[in-house]
Design a protein around this motif. Structure first.
Motif, short mmCIF file in Angstrom:
data_model
loop_
_atom_site.label_atom_id
_atom_site.label_comp_id
_atom_site.label_asym_id
_atom_site.label_seq_id
_atom_site.Cartn_x
_atom_site.Cartn_y
_atom_site.Cartn_z
N SER A 90 0.93 -1.26 0.01
CA SER A 90 -0.02 0.03 -0.15
C SER A 90 1.01 1.12 -0.07
CB SER A 90 -0.91 -0.11 1.31
OG SER A 90 -1.59 1.20 1.33
N VAL A 91 0.92 1.85 -1.13
CA VAL A 91 1.74 3.06 -1.30
C VAL A 91 0.93 4.05 -1.88
CG1 VAL A 91 3.91 4.21 -2.48
CG2 VAL A 91 3.91 1.55 -1.85
N ARG A 92 1.12 5.23 -1.22
CA ARG A 92 0.57 6.69 -1.84
C ARG A 92 1.27 7.74 -1.68
NH1 ARG A 92 -2.03 10.01 2.23
NH2 ARG A 92 -1.47 9.47 4.45
N LEU A 93 1.01 8.88 -2.47
CA LEU A 93 1.56 10.07 -2.56
C LEU A 93 0.92 10.95 -1.63
CD1 LEU A 93 2.50 10.09 -6.37
CD2 LEU A 93 3.76 9.13 -4.45
N ARG A 94 1.33 11.88 -0.93
CA ARG A 94 0.84 13.09 -0.25
C ARG A 94 1.76 14.18 -0.12
NH1 ARG A 94 3.16 13.32 4.60
NH2 ARG A 94 3.84 11.41 5.59
N PRO A 95 1.24 15.31 0.19
CA PRO A 95 2.16 16.45 0.55
C PRO A 95 2.78 16.23 1.76
CG PRO A 95 -0.23 17.15 0.02
CD PRO A 95 -0.11 15.64 0.20
N PHE A 96 3.99 16.98 1.80
CA PHE A 96 4.98 17.02 3.04
C PHE A 96 4.53 17.80 4.14
CE2 PHE A 96 8.24 15.95 -0.01
CZ PHE A 96 9.50 15.27 0.73
N MET A 123 7.32 18.55 -5.17
CA MET A 123 7.54 17.22 -4.48
C MET A 123 6.55 16.74 -3.72
SD MET A 123 11.46 18.17 -3.35
CE MET A 123 11.63 17.20 -1.73
N LEU A 124 6.30 15.36 -3.57
CA LEU A 124 5.40 14.77 -2.98
C LEU A 124 6.12 13.66 -1.94
CD1 LEU A 124 2.42 14.46 -5.24
CD2 LEU A 124 2.44 15.90 -3.25
N VAL A 125 5.34 13.48 -0.69
CA VAL A 125 5.82 12.03 0.06
C VAL A 125 5.67 10.95 -0.48
CG1 VAL A 125 5.63 11.25 2.37
CG2 VAL A 125 6.42 13.45 2.17
N VAL A 126 6.39 9.83 -0.40
CA VAL A 126 6.00 8.59 -0.69
C VAL A 126 5.94 7.99 0.65
CG1 VAL A 126 6.70 6.29 -1.83
CG2 VAL A 126 7.28 8.25 -3.02
N ALA A 127 4.59 7.45 1.02
CA ALA A 127 4.23 7.07 2.12
C ALA A 127 3.54 5.59 2.09
CB ALA A 127 3.22 7.97 2.85
N ASP A 128 3.58 5.07 3.39
CA ASP A 128 3.05 3.55 3.34
C ASP A 128 1.86 3.57 4.12
OD1 ASP A 128 4.10 3.72 5.80
OD2 ASP A 128 5.48 2.09 5.45
N ASP A 178 1.70 5.89 7.01
CA ASP A 178 2.02 7.24 6.76
C ASP A 178 3.21 7.67 6.81
OD1 ASP A 178 0.49 9.37 5.49
OD2 ASP A 178 0.02 10.28 7.51
N ALA A 179 4.33 7.10 7.17
CA ALA A 179 5.55 7.49 7.17
C ALA A 179 6.16 7.87 5.78
CB ALA A 179 6.42 6.15 7.83
N ALA A 180 6.93 8.67 6.03
CA ALA A 180 7.63 9.17 4.91
C ALA A 180 8.74 8.16 4.28
CB ALA A 180 8.60 10.57 5.01
N LEU A 181 8.72 7.47 3.20
CA LEU A 181 9.58 6.44 2.88
C LEU A 181 10.66 6.99 1.94
CD1 LEU A 181 7.21 3.77 1.69
CD2 LEU A 181 8.00 4.20 4.23
N ILE A 229 8.15 -0.49 -4.15
CA ILE A 229 7.49 0.78 -3.71
C ILE A 229 7.91 1.96 -4.90
CG2 ILE A 229 7.63 2.60 -2.22
CD1 ILE A 229 8.43 0.44 0.13
N GLY A 230 9.29 1.87 -5.47
CA GLY A 230 9.58 2.88 -6.25
C GLY A 230 8.77 2.72 -7.52
N SER A 231 8.39 1.45 -8.01
CA SER A 231 7.53 1.39 -9.06
C SER A 231 6.16 1.77 -9.10
CB SER A 231 7.63 -0.14 -9.61
OG SER A 231 8.67 -0.65 -10.11
N ILE A 232 5.61 1.57 -7.81
CA ILE A 232 4.18 2.14 -7.45
C ILE A 232 4.14 3.57 -7.43
CG2 ILE A 232 2.34 2.13 -5.88
CD1 ILE A 232 3.25 -0.89 -5.05
N ALA A 233 5.24 4.11 -6.79
CA ALA A 233 5.26 5.68 -6.50
C ALA A 233 5.30 6.17 -7.92
CB ALA A 233 6.24 5.87 -5.75
N GLN A 234 6.10 5.71 -8.70
CA GLN A 234 6.38 6.45 -10.06
C GLN A 234 5.06 6.27 -11.12
OE1 GLN A 234 11.04 6.49 -11.18
NE2 GLN A 234 10.38 4.52 -9.99
#
Length: 174
Positions: free
Chosen positions: A5-11, A59-64, A67-70, A104-109
């Motif tokens: 479970s990966v999501r993007l969110r603001p810092f 920029m956006l955070v990659v989170a799991d 909700d931690a910044a990965l 995680i990187g593939s999902i985030a991109q």
């Protein structure tokens, strides 16, 4: 492999620690991204100014799930056709070393490309990676990017000029 479970969110303010690690610890981004020490407070100033959302690079955070910044994804205007804002973005990603190698990187991109295609008029999204960075090349391909070619001697890092591999997605790619 478990479902990620990966999501993007603001810092958020607490996420700036990941940028501080990038600015001050070579082990955070080596072997491919380390270009020297940076003033980590500059990231805080930029975050306070616009949250990394208004100016280049965005920029956006990659989170799991926790909700931690990965790590983070970024994008900047690619200036296609010689004009700012004409049809394209140049993207990138950096994950903390402890979060690499799990997909995680593939999902985030993929999420970033989908976000940019759904919220901007961009027709093309590009990404560059060093020719030796085979894990990132695989990640981009899994995210739906197509390898286009090599830019010889296009990046300087670690005292040497290095080749970059160019990838892209265009609107309408699967």
């Amino acid at each position: 492999m478990p479902d990620l479970s990966v999501r993007l969110r603001p810092f958020r303010g607490t996420d700036l620690e990941v940028l501080d690690r990038f600015a001050t610890d070579p082990a955070f981004s080596e072997p491919f991204e380390w270009t020297g020490f940076r003033f980590s407070e500059g990231y805080r100033h930029r975050w306070e100014e616009d949250g990394f959302l208004e100016g280049d690079p965005h920029m956006l955070v990659v989170a799991d799930d926790s909700d931690a910044a990965l790590g983070w994804v970024m994008w900047r205007d690619a200036m296609l056709g010689g004009e700012e804002g004409v049809g394209g973005w140049l993207t990138g990603i950096l994950l903390a070393p402890e979060h690499r190698g799990r997909g995680i990187g593939s999902i985030a991109q993929r999420l970033l490309a989908e976000h940019l295609f759904s919220t901007t008029t961009a027709h093309r999204i590009s990404a560059y990676t060093e020719a030796d960075n085979l894990p990132e090349q695989g990640s981009l391909e899994k995210a739906g990017f197509c390898r286009e070619g090599v830019l010889r001697g296009a990046a300087f890092r670690g005292g040497d000029w290095r080749d970059l591999v160019v990838y892209s997605r265009v609107r309408g790619d699967a």
